[in-house]
Design a protein around this motif. Structure first.
Motif, PDB file in Angstrom:
ATOM      1  N   UNK A 288       0.814  -1.216   0.000  1.00  0.00           N
ATOM      2  CA  UNK A 288       0.000   0.000   0.000  1.00  0.00           C
ATOM      3  C   UNK A 288       0.839   1.254   0.000  1.00  0.00           C
ATOM      4  N   UNK A 289       1.952   1.245   0.746  1.00  0.00           N
ATOM      5  CA  UNK A 289       2.860   2.394   0.751  1.00  0.00           C
ATOM      6  C   UNK A 289       3.472   2.597  -0.631  1.00  0.00           C
ATOM      7  N   UNK A 290       3.876   1.511  -1.260  1.00  0.00           N
ATOM      8  CA  UNK A 290       4.471   1.598  -2.593  1.00  0.00           C
ATOM      9  C   UNK A 290       3.470   2.115  -3.614  1.00  0.00           C
ATOM     10  N   UNK A 291       2.219   1.676  -3.507  1.00  0.00           N
ATOM     11  CA  UNK A 291       1.179   2.151  -4.424  1.00  0.00           C
ATOM     12  C   UNK A 291       0.954   3.650  -4.267  1.00  0.00           C
ATOM     13  N   UNK A 292       0.983   4.142  -3.034  1.00  0.00           N
ATOM     14  CA  UNK A 292       0.846   5.581  -2.792  1.00  0.00           C
ATOM     15  C   UNK A 292       2.045   6.334  -3.376  1.00  0.00           C
ATOM     16  N   UNK A 293       3.242   5.809  -3.138  1.00  0.00           N
ATOM     17  CA  UNK A 293       4.449   6.431  -3.672  1.00  0.00           C
ATOM     18  C   UNK A 293       4.400   6.495  -5.197  1.00  0.00           C
ATOM     19  N   UNK A 294       3.979   5.401  -5.819  1.00  0.00           N
ATOM     20  CA  UNK A 294       3.912   5.354  -7.282  1.00  0.00           C
ATOM     21  C   UNK A 294       2.853   6.317  -7.808  1.00  0.00           C
ATOM     22  N   UNK A 295       1.713   6.391  -7.139  1.00  0.00           N
ATOM     23  CA  UNK A 295       0.662   7.323  -7.557  1.00  0.00           C
ATOM     24  C   UNK A 295       1.166   8.752  -7.542  1.00  0.00           C
ATOM     25  N   UNK A 296       1.969   9.098  -6.514  1.00  0.00           N
ATOM     26  CA  UNK A 296       2.516  10.448  -6.405  1.00  0.00           C
ATOM     27  C   UNK A 296       3.567  10.736  -7.471  1.00  0.00           C
ATOM     28  N   UNK A 297       4.182   9.689  -7.981  1.00  0.00           N
ATOM     29  CA  UNK A 297       5.150   9.886  -9.063  1.00  0.00           C
ATOM     30  C   UNK A 297       4.448  10.206 -10.382  1.00  0.00           C
ATOM     31  N   UNK A 298       3.167   9.851 -10.466  1.00  0.00           N
ATOM     32  CA  UNK A 298       2.407  10.079 -11.689  1.00  0.00           C
ATOM     33  C   UNK A 298       1.618  11.376 -11.658  1.00  0.00           C
ATOM     34  N   UNK A 299       1.169  11.772 -10.454  1.00  0.00           N
ATOM     35  CA  UNK A 299       0.353  12.984 -10.334  1.00  0.00           C
ATOM     36  C   UNK A 299       0.322  13.427  -8.878  1.00  0.00           C
ATOM     37  N   UNK A 300      -0.168  14.643  -8.664  1.00  0.00           N
ATOM     38  CA  UNK A 300      -0.277  15.164  -7.305  1.00  0.00           C
ATOM     39  C   UNK A 300      -1.487  14.557  -6.602  1.00  0.00           C
ATOM     40  N   UNK A 301      -1.387  14.443  -5.284  1.00  0.00           N
ATOM     41  CA  UNK A 301      -2.506  14.024  -4.452  1.00  0.00           C
ATOM     42  C   UNK A 301      -2.792  15.151  -3.475  1.00  0.00           C
ATOM     43  N   UNK A 302      -4.046  15.546  -3.389  1.00  0.00           N
ATOM     44  CA  UNK A 302      -4.419  16.651  -2.509  1.00  0.00           C
ATOM     45  C   UNK A 302      -4.507  16.148  -1.070  1.00  0.00           C
ATOM     46  N   UNK A 303      -3.433  16.340  -0.315  1.00  0.00           N
ATOM     47  CA  UNK A 303      -3.413  15.898   1.074  1.00  0.00           C
ATOM     48  C   UNK A 303      -2.426  16.748   1.867  1.00  0.00           C
ATOM     49  N   UNK A 304      -2.516  16.643   3.201  1.00  0.00           N
ATOM     50  CA  UNK A 304      -1.648  17.436   4.070  1.00  0.00           C
ATOM     51  C   UNK A 304      -0.282  16.808   4.236  1.00  0.00           C
ATOM     52  N   UNK A 305      -0.219  15.468   4.244  1.00  0.00           N
ATOM     53  CA  UNK A 305       1.041  14.763   4.464  1.00  0.00           C
ATOM     54  C   UNK A 305       0.860  13.283   4.169  1.00  0.00           C
ATOM     55  N   UNK A 306       1.996  12.584   4.107  1.00  0.00           N
ATOM     56  CA  UNK A 306       2.008  11.138   3.877  1.00  0.00           C
ATOM     57  C   UNK A 306       2.620  10.420   5.067  1.00  0.00           C
ATOM     58  N   UNK A 307       2.104   9.220   5.330  1.00  0.00           N
ATOM     59  CA  UNK A 307       2.697   8.318   6.320  1.00  0.00           C
ATOM     60  C   UNK A 307       2.924   6.992   5.610  1.00  0.00           C
TER      61      UNK A 307
END
Length: 266
Positions: free
Chosen positions: A92-111
């Protein structure tokens, strides 16, 4: 997608993306901790996981469906009009990281906890050999032996989850090949993700993934605020370990600091 609302007035929302083979019910303790600390929680099961895994002999879902799921998760979290934290564990962490490499995510921070970038456990040698046969072998099934015993040294969690019918590590070779492509692409990409505060936590005794790759990935990012913590003695599933209370308090402190920095009263 499920929502658990904070006990009292909420200060933020946390969207959680679980790891491969598991499901949201394994996060009951963590969900309750966030709720009682003033956070709404939004979470579901990755495509092909949870109840959906009962209907399938093996994981064969398209990895693009995981990206779509993350988009939907974040969108559901934003309906509260509160700051959103996105948390991913393992795959799940890797999927989030990969998603951010493709586009921005509107959020305050990542864990990010125990990201999968370089696995220590692989399917059988037979599966590796078959993978070289191309399309003829795509639907061949194998077991990726990531067991509960390798995830946590917490005996209570082990006895509770070792016979979990929804924890399914049967895969097709096509799925595993896509997994390897994802890990390689995420690890090797040179461009930095958007400038967000990140807390990354890894486990010193992780039996599933090599944490040094995750640390290297974080150091490559051109970010204003990063926080890295390696938990000594811990196994892969940090929020299931005997130190889970300390891990949670460390996470909560990071989240409260982010909220203060963007002008929220904590």
């Amino acid at each position: 997608m499920w929502k658990w609302e904070a006990d009292g007035q909420a200060k933020a929302v946390i969207a959680i993306v679980h790891s491969a083979y598991e499901h949201h019910r394994r996060y009951a303790w963590l969900i309750e901790k966030f709720r009682s600390s003033g956070f709404h929680v939004v979470m579901g099961d990755l495509p092909g996981h949870g109840e959906a895994s009962r209907k399938k002999a093996a994981h064969e879902e398209d990895f693009n469906s995981y990206g779509t799921y993350i988009d939907q998760l974040v969108e559901a979290s934003m309906t509260y009009n509160l700051p959103v934290f996105v948390m991913g564990h393992g795959l799940g962490a890797t999927l989030v990281m990969h998603s951010l490499q493709l586009k921005s995510i509107e959020c305050a921070a990542l864990i990010l906890t125990s990201p999968w970038l370089h696995l220590k456990i692989h399917p059988s040698k037979l599966s590796s050999a078959l993978s070289s046969m191309g399309k003829l072998a795509e639907n061949v099934k194998s077991t990726h032996d990531v067991t509960i015993k390798q995830l946590t040294r917490n005996y209570d969690v082990y006895t509770q989850d070792k016979d979990d019918p929804l924890y399914n590590t049967t895969i097709t070779l096509k799925w595993y090949h896509e997994l390897q492509q994802l890990l390689k692409a995420t690890s090797s990409r040179q461009e930095s993700i958007q400038n967000l505060p990140i807390l990354m936590m890894t486990a010193e005794r992780d039996k599933v993934t090599d944490q040094s790759y995750a640390k290297h990935w974080l150091q490559k990012q051109q970010l204003s605020e990063i926080q890295y913590k390696e938990w000594g003695s811990c196994f892969h599933d940090l929020f299931h370990e005997p130190e889970q209370e300390d891990v949670f308090l460390y996470t909560e402190s990071f989240m409260n600091n982010v909220l203060r920095s963007i002008g929220y009263i904590v």
